[in-house]
Scaffold this motif. Structure first.
Motif, PDB file in Angstrom:
ATOM      1  N   ARG B 124     -10.538  21.323  59.199  1.00 49.86           N
ATOM      2  CA  ARG B 124     -10.989  20.020  58.783  1.00 49.86           C
ATOM      3  C   ARG B 124     -12.036  20.128  57.667  1.00 49.86           C
ATOM      4  O   ARG B 124     -12.162  19.247  56.823  1.00 49.86           O
ATOM      5  CB  ARG B 124     -11.602  19.304  59.994  1.00 49.86           C
ATOM      6  CG  ARG B 124     -11.404  17.821  60.062  1.00 49.86           C
ATOM      7  CD  ARG B 124     -11.847  17.341  61.426  1.00 49.86           C
ATOM      8  NE  ARG B 124     -13.156  17.917  61.789  1.00 49.86           N
ATOM      9  CZ  ARG B 124     -14.319  17.282  61.622  1.00 49.86           C
ATOM     10  NH1 ARG B 124     -14.326  16.078  61.126  1.00 49.86           N
ATOM     11  NH2 ARG B 124     -15.453  17.836  61.963  1.00 49.86           N
ATOM     12  N   GLU B 125     -12.774  21.240  57.658  1.00 52.24           N
ATOM     13  CA  GLU B 125     -13.828  21.408  56.661  1.00 52.24           C
ATOM     14  C   GLU B 125     -13.264  21.438  55.242  1.00 52.24           C
ATOM     15  O   GLU B 125     -13.925  21.019  54.298  1.00 52.24           O
ATOM     16  CB  GLU B 125     -14.604  22.708  56.915  1.00 52.24           C
ATOM     17  CG  GLU B 125     -15.519  22.662  58.121  1.00 52.24           C
ATOM     18  CD  GLU B 125     -14.761  22.821  59.437  1.00 52.24           C
ATOM     19  OE1 GLU B 125     -13.590  23.249  59.409  1.00 52.24           O
ATOM     20  OE2 GLU B 125     -15.347  22.508  60.494  1.00 52.24           O
ATOM     21  N   GLN B 126     -12.035  21.965  55.113  1.00 51.54           N
ATOM     22  CA  GLN B 126     -11.410  21.995  53.790  1.00 51.54           C
ATOM     23  C   GLN B 126     -11.207  20.571  53.280  1.00 51.54           C
ATOM     24  O   GLN B 126     -11.408  20.282  52.114  1.00 51.54           O
ATOM     25  CB  GLN B 126     -10.051  22.717  53.877  1.00 51.54           C
ATOM     26  CG  GLN B 126     -10.168  24.194  54.196  1.00 51.54           C
ATOM     27  CD  GLN B 126     -10.493  25.009  52.969  1.00 51.54           C
ATOM     28  OE1 GLN B 126      -9.874  24.872  51.936  1.00 51.54           O
ATOM     29  NE2 GLN B 126     -11.485  25.864  53.087  1.00 51.54           N
ATOM     30  N   GLU B 128     -12.920  17.927  54.268  1.00 51.26           N
ATOM     31  CA  GLU B 128     -14.232  17.323  54.021  1.00 51.26           C
ATOM     32  C   GLU B 128     -14.783  17.738  52.666  1.00 51.26           C
ATOM     33  O   GLU B 128     -15.310  16.907  51.922  1.00 51.26           O
ATOM     34  CB  GLU B 128     -15.211  17.729  55.122  1.00 51.26           C
ATOM     35  CG  GLU B 128     -14.975  16.958  56.405  1.00 51.26           C
ATOM     36  CD  GLU B 128     -15.992  17.303  57.471  1.00 51.26           C
ATOM     37  OE1 GLU B 128     -16.709  18.316  57.321  1.00 51.26           O
ATOM     38  OE2 GLU B 128     -16.063  16.548  58.455  1.00 51.26           O
ATOM     39  N   ALA B 129     -14.636  19.043  52.352  1.00 45.55           N
ATOM     40  CA  ALA B 129     -15.134  19.514  51.060  1.00 45.55           C
ATOM     41  C   ALA B 129     -14.439  18.768  49.933  1.00 45.55           C
ATOM     42  O   ALA B 129     -15.076  18.362  48.956  1.00 45.55           O
ATOM     43  CB  ALA B 129     -14.901  21.021  50.934  1.00 45.55           C
ATOM     44  N   ALA B 130     -13.127  18.553  50.080  1.00 42.61           N
ATOM     45  CA  ALA B 130     -12.373  17.860  49.034  1.00 42.61           C
ATOM     46  C   ALA B 130     -12.784  16.396  48.943  1.00 42.61           C
ATOM     47  O   ALA B 130     -12.998  15.871  47.847  1.00 42.61           O
ATOM     48  CB  ALA B 130     -10.879  17.980  49.311  1.00 42.61           C
ATOM     49  N   ARG B 131     -12.928  15.766  50.101  1.00 38.88           N
ATOM     50  CA  ARG B 131     -13.290  14.340  50.083  1.00 38.88           C
ATOM     51  C   ARG B 131     -14.693  14.140  49.507  1.00 38.88           C
ATOM     52  O   ARG B 131     -14.949  13.165  48.803  1.00 38.88           O
ATOM     53  CB  ARG B 131     -13.220  13.744  51.496  1.00 38.88           C
ATOM     54  CG  ARG B 131     -11.838  13.766  52.132  1.00 38.88           C
ATOM     55  CD  ARG B 131     -10.788  13.160  51.230  1.00 38.88           C
ATOM     56  NE  ARG B 131     -11.064  11.773  50.896  1.00 38.88           N
ATOM     57  CZ  ARG B 131     -10.490  10.731  51.452  1.00 38.88           C
ATOM     58  NH1 ARG B 131      -9.578  10.921  52.359  1.00 38.88           N
ATOM     59  NH2 ARG B 131     -10.795   9.512  51.092  1.00 38.88           N
ATOM     60  N   ALA B 132     -15.594  15.094  49.798  1.00 39.29           N
ATOM     61  CA  ALA B 132     -16.955  14.980  49.279  1.00 39.29           C
ATOM     62  C   ALA B 132     -16.971  15.082  47.757  1.00 39.29           C
ATOM     63  O   ALA B 132     -17.912  14.643  47.108  1.00 39.29           O
ATOM     64  CB  ALA B 132     -17.843  16.064  49.884  1.00 39.29           C
ATOM     65  N   MET B 133     -15.906  15.688  47.173  1.00 37.05           N
ATOM     66  CA  MET B 133     -15.825  15.783  45.718  1.00 37.05           C
ATOM     67  C   MET B 133     -15.018  14.629  45.147  1.00 37.05           C
ATOM     68  O   MET B 133     -14.566  14.690  44.008  1.00 37.05           O
ATOM     69  CB  MET B 133     -15.178  17.107  45.325  1.00 37.05           C
ATOM     70  CG  MET B 133     -15.977  18.315  45.763  1.00 37.05           C
ATOM     71  SD  MET B 133     -14.986  19.795  45.695  1.00 37.05           S
ATOM     72  CE  MET B 133     -15.381  20.341  44.072  1.00 37.05           C
ATOM     73  N   ASN B 134     -14.783  13.620  45.970  1.00 38.24           N
ATOM     74  CA  ASN B 134     -14.064  12.422  45.532  1.00 38.24           C
ATOM     75  C   ASN B 134     -12.568  12.623  45.318  1.00 38.24           C
ATOM     76  O   ASN B 134     -11.926  11.799  44.671  1.00 38.24           O
ATOM     77  CB  ASN B 134     -14.684  11.834  44.263  1.00 38.24           C
ATOM     78  CG  ASN B 134     -15.510  10.606  44.598  1.00 38.24           C
ATOM     79  OD1 ASN B 134     -15.315   9.996  45.649  1.00 38.24           O
ATOM     80  ND2 ASN B 134     -16.426  10.245  43.715  1.00 38.24           N
ATOM     81  N   LEU B 135     -11.986  13.718  45.826  1.00 42.91           N
ATOM     82  CA  LEU B 135     -10.538  13.810  45.776  1.00 42.91           C
ATOM     83  C   LEU B 135      -9.971  12.733  46.700  1.00 42.91           C
ATOM     84  O   LEU B 135     -10.502  12.506  47.781  1.00 42.91           O
ATOM     85  CB  LEU B 135     -10.046  15.197  46.248  1.00 42.91           C
ATOM     86  CG  LEU B 135      -9.815  16.244  45.146  1.00 42.91           C
ATOM     87  CD1 LEU B 135     -11.139  16.702  44.581  1.00 42.91           C
ATOM     88  CD2 LEU B 135      -9.023  17.415  45.676  1.00 42.91           C
ATOM     89  N   SER B 136      -8.901  12.066  46.273  1.00 48.96           N
ATOM     90  CA  SER B 136      -8.300  11.033  47.115  1.00 48.96           C
ATOM     91  C   SER B 136      -7.562  11.702  48.279  1.00 48.96           C
ATOM     92  O   SER B 136      -7.370  12.922  48.281  1.00 48.96           O
ATOM     93  CB  SER B 136      -7.315  10.206  46.307  1.00 48.96           C
ATOM     94  OG  SER B 136      -6.223  11.016  45.946  1.00 48.96           O
ATOM     95  N   GLN B 139      -4.540  13.412  46.852  1.00 53.90           N
ATOM     96  CA  GLN B 139      -4.880  14.648  46.140  1.00 53.90           C
ATOM     97  C   GLN B 139      -5.281  15.742  47.116  1.00 53.90           C
ATOM     98  O   GLN B 139      -4.898  16.903  46.957  1.00 53.90           O
ATOM     99  CB  GLN B 139      -6.035  14.390  45.168  1.00 53.90           C
ATOM    100  CG  GLN B 139      -5.621  13.627  43.921  1.00 53.90           C
ATOM    101  CD  GLN B 139      -6.821  13.194  43.105  1.00 53.90           C
ATOM    102  OE1 GLN B 139      -7.842  12.756  43.645  1.00 53.90           O
ATOM    103  NE2 GLN B 139      -6.711  13.300  41.791  1.00 53.90           N
ATOM    104  N   GLN B 143      -3.119  19.040  46.990  1.00 56.28           N
ATOM    105  CA  GLN B 143      -3.734  20.167  46.295  1.00 56.28           C
ATOM    106  C   GLN B 143      -4.430  21.145  47.243  1.00 56.28           C
ATOM    107  O   GLN B 143      -4.531  22.323  46.931  1.00 56.28           O
ATOM    108  CB  GLN B 143      -4.794  19.662  45.309  1.00 56.28           C
ATOM    109  CG  GLN B 143      -4.339  18.461  44.531  1.00 56.28           C
ATOM    110  CD  GLN B 143      -4.293  18.739  43.042  1.00 56.28           C
ATOM    111  OE1 GLN B 143      -4.804  19.748  42.592  1.00 56.28           O
ATOM    112  NE2 GLN B 143      -3.685  17.855  42.298  1.00 56.28           N
ATOM    113  N   ILE B 144      -4.928  20.655  48.366  1.00 54.53           N
ATOM    114  CA  ILE B 144      -5.733  21.518  49.229  1.00 54.53           C
ATOM    115  C   ILE B 144      -5.011  21.839  50.539  1.00 54.53           C
ATOM    116  O   ILE B 144      -4.864  22.995  50.908  1.00 54.53           O
ATOM    117  CB  ILE B 144      -7.098  20.858  49.565  1.00 54.53           C
ATOM    118  CG1 ILE B 144      -7.794  20.368  48.299  1.00 54.53           C
ATOM    119  CG2 ILE B 144      -7.980  21.806  50.367  1.00 54.53           C
ATOM    120  CD1 ILE B 144      -8.128  21.433  47.303  1.00 54.53           C
TER     121      ILE B 144
END
Lengths: 245, 237, 225
Positions: B124-126, B128-136, B139, B143-144
């Motif tokens: 789940r952390e992966q 969260e890291a993406a969402r914190a960078m504003n990836l939709s 995305q 991508q992740i």
């Protein structure tokens, strides 16, 4: 007007209220450290600021913009201005170092690729990883991964950098390389909120320290004020335990 | 017994073998087309199922219901349902289309669970890291999450498709010219059932066995390549 | 686009469908238990028996699991009469599915046998258990716990995918009854949607029953969903 203002912030996990009315502010260029026993809600403050956990009530304001965590547009604005570095680094395992650092600037900020890559190279040089551009996260040590994670956060050119126990998962001999990087950022005037157990480091670099316990702020002050002459009983107890060594 | 022996030279003619080869091709074609489309649609289903928010609750419920219901209905019943449903509304749908839709309908329900398991295996952390960078959400998924979920998804998905080759024998019921249908035809022409269905069984075996082995090989390879990666990680840290 | 659904006729024939569902359940249970016995035997032979017999088991498993159950049943139904063996449709389905299930259950049970660790047996020996006691108190509970979820899952597969094949050779189980009834008045969609729902209900009942049984007998948490 403070750069970041947090007022009466509350949040719960199910029935458990983990933040019970937190208020503080951060000025531009300050490094504010959140300290306190584990489970006191320090990390939750950062998670709520980044909209990874929803607040149940309270106000967050960055400059003159008030953030509404129920609205996706507002959440995007908050994430646009802040960046976070996690305890477990959370680098994207499927991408090499360079792609980890440049992904969001390219795809989200839509900055020109050449500029993004140049900036990424500069940041990786700054954190001392010039020769690791093509390495994958699982080929790096924890300290190296955490420095990549810091470069990745900085690549977004955030106004405020949130650091969530960034050295807790590292082996002792790797802690200093990461702390040195943060120290340099502080010297550069980066606005930061740091959750940490490294009291020596906090004392050295923090402009202000906020001590939390059980979801509340117990005491605020300069490192010297809090560490040497804590006023409240709970702060005294906590600091006498963590500063003994 | 003598009847069977006497029929052998008449049965194994070039013409009959050509028919069987064609039929095997049809079996492979409907299975692969149906499973590939079903696999793609299963992604959509899983993605919809993971839609957050209160307003999406009915949508999530529908996605769960689809999977739960179709995993509990015999494939034969699904074939009939698809056949009559399509014929009730579209008069001139080809049998090939109907068979592919039936296979697809079924494959969605089974592969959706495989895909969901794969996506949920990514920490789940992966996300969260993406969402914190504003990836939709889209995305983040493409991508992740997906690139990391492939090794978990692919082996069981292939195992499902290979195993489903055998189940497609049931579409012979609606008259698609695949292996089993050809077998019944030859049996009706007077060839011995033992001879015909023995041969048809061998045809399925010839398709299924190598693919099963390939699937197992792929699974161990993906497992060991991941094992190597984590071993490398352990050494470094 | 002018099809109108008429469910009235289906309700009139509901008891026929219920009969079909009962036969489906019976066929499923018989094939499963037959298959379980074969599976237990073959897995034991493969684990403890001589190598030659182990190879025979491998042949059986590989051949059955790589060919369609429908073809196996056709072979019994259309092939065997040529050498003088004439079985009814029901018997062909039960025997065919039993042989089919036996191969898959061999794989499941074999995994169970392999999961019994040496150390557990040694521990049982050191506290002075006899061979029989070891089987009763250590081996069987351990295997049951390991493979129960897979067994419960496979029972549903047999119940649904397996028994419906009977319809093709004229067995009047649930799918067969749906075909029989709808050939009379052409309300195919109505009969088949109801039959489909009955399968869903039947398997839910079976899943819940198996989950309760598992919890009661082996203290395993088998999932209903």
């Amino acid at each position: 007007m403070p750069h970041l203002a947090v007022e009466d912030l509350r949040a719960s996990y199910g029935a458990l209220e983990v933040l019970r009315g937190i208020s503080f502010s951060v000025e531009k260029g300050e490094l504010v450290a959140l300290v306190g026993p584990s489970g006191s809600g320090k990390s939750t403050v950062l998670r709520v600021l980044m909209a990874l956990n929803p607040p149940s009530s309270g106000r967050v304001q960055i400059d003159d913009i008030s953030i509404d965590y129920g609205k996706s547009g507002s959440v995007r604005a908050a994430r646009d201005r802040m960046a976070v570095v996690f305890q477990q680094y959370n680098l994207f395992q499927n991408m090499n170092v360079m792609d980890n650092v440049t992904l969001a600037p390219r795809k989200i900020k839509k900055w020109p690729v050449a500029e993004v890559e140049e900036n990424a190279r500069a940041l990786l040089a700054k954190v001392g990883l010039t020769d690791k551009h093509d390495a994958y996260p699982d080929e790096l040590s924890g300290g190296q991964q955490q420095r990549v994670a810091i470069a990745r956060a900085l690549a977004l050119k955030p106004e405020i950098l949130l650091l969530d126990e960034v050295t807790s998962a590292l082996d002792p001999e790797l802690v200093n390389e990461v702390l040195d990087t943060i120290g340099e950022l502080a010297a550069d005037g980066m606005t930061m909120i740091l959750v940490s157990h490294e009291m020596g480091f906090v004392r050295e670099v923090a402009s202000r320290v906020i001590m939390m316990d059980a979801g509340e702020i117990i005491e605020t002050g300069t490192p010297a004020e809090l560490f040497d002459a804590p006023k409240s009983q709970r702060a005294k107890q906590f600091f006498s335990k963590v500063l003994r060594h | 017994m003598e009847r069977i022996l006497e029929q052998i030279p008449r049965f194994f003619t070039f013409r009959n073998m050509e028919l069987l080869l064609e039929a095997a091709g049809m079996t492979l074609a409907i299975t692969s087309v149906g499973c590939i489309i079903g696999f793609g649609l299963a992604f959509v289903l899983v993605y919809l199922r993971q839609t957050p928010g209160k307003w999406a609750a009915p949508l999530r419920f529908l996605c769960i219901a689809y999977v739960e219901i179709f995993r509990r209905i015999p494939f034969l019943v699904v074939i009939y349902l698809v056949l009559f449903f399509i014929q009730a509304f579209i008069a001139d749908a080809s049998l090939f289309t109907i068979a592919v839709i039936a296979i697809c309908t079924y494959a969605i329900a089974y592969t959706a669970e495989i895909i969901r398991g794969g996506l949920e295996s990514v920490p789940r952390e992966q996300v969260e890291a993406a969402r914190a960078m504003n990836l939709s959400r889209f995305q983040t998924t493409t991508q992740i999450v997906l690139p990391q979920a492939w090794p978990v998804i692919i082996p069981p998905a292939i195992a499902f498709a290979v195993s489903f080759i055998k189940d497609t024998a049931l579409v012979s019921q609606i008259g698609v010219f695949e292996l089993t249908f050809r077998g019944k035809e030859l049996n009706n022409q007077g060839y011995s059932g033992i001879l015909v269905f023995g041969t048809i069984a061998m045809c399925y075996f010839a398709i299924s066995y190598p693919l099963t082995r390939y699937g197992q090989h792929l699974e161990t390879r993906l497992a060991t390549s991941r094992g190597r990666r984590s071993a490398r990680k352990l050494r470094r840290t | 686009m002018n099809y109108t659904f008429q469910y009235g006729v289906v309700w009139r024939d509901f008891d026929v469908l219920i009969d079909g569902a009962l036969l489906t359940f019976q066929l499923g249970v018989m094939s499963f238990w037959g298959g379980a016995l074969i599976g237990l035997f073959c897995a034991a032979v493969k684990t403890y028996g001589q190598r030659v017999f182990g190879i025979l088991v491998d042949f059986y498993v590989v051949f059955i699991t790589n060919t369609p159950a429908l073809i196996q049943i056709y072979f019994l139904y259309f092939g065997l009469p040529e050498i003088g063996i004439r079985w009814s449709g029901e018997l062909c389905v039960v025997i065919g599915l039993t042989l089919n299930a036996g191969a898959y259950l061999t794989l499941i049970m074999r995994a169970g046998f392999l999961s019994v660790r040496r150390t557990e047996l040694e521990a049982a020996e050191t506290i002075g258990m006899s061979r029989l006691q070891q089987i009763r108190f250590v081996i069987v509970p351990h295997i049951a716990k390991t493979i129960y979820p897979a067994l419960a899952n496979f029972f549903i597969v047999i119940l649904v995918m397996g028994t419906s094949i009977g319809a093709i050779i004229g067995v009047d189980e649930l799918t067969g009854q749906a075909i029989n009834l709808s050939t009379v008045n052409y309300r195919w969609l109505e009969y088949f949607t109801i039959a489909a729902l009955m399968y869903v209900v039947l398997t839910f009942i079976a899943s819940i029953g198996l989950a309760l049984l598992g919890r009661w007998a082996f203290r395993v948490k088998a999932k209903v969903f």
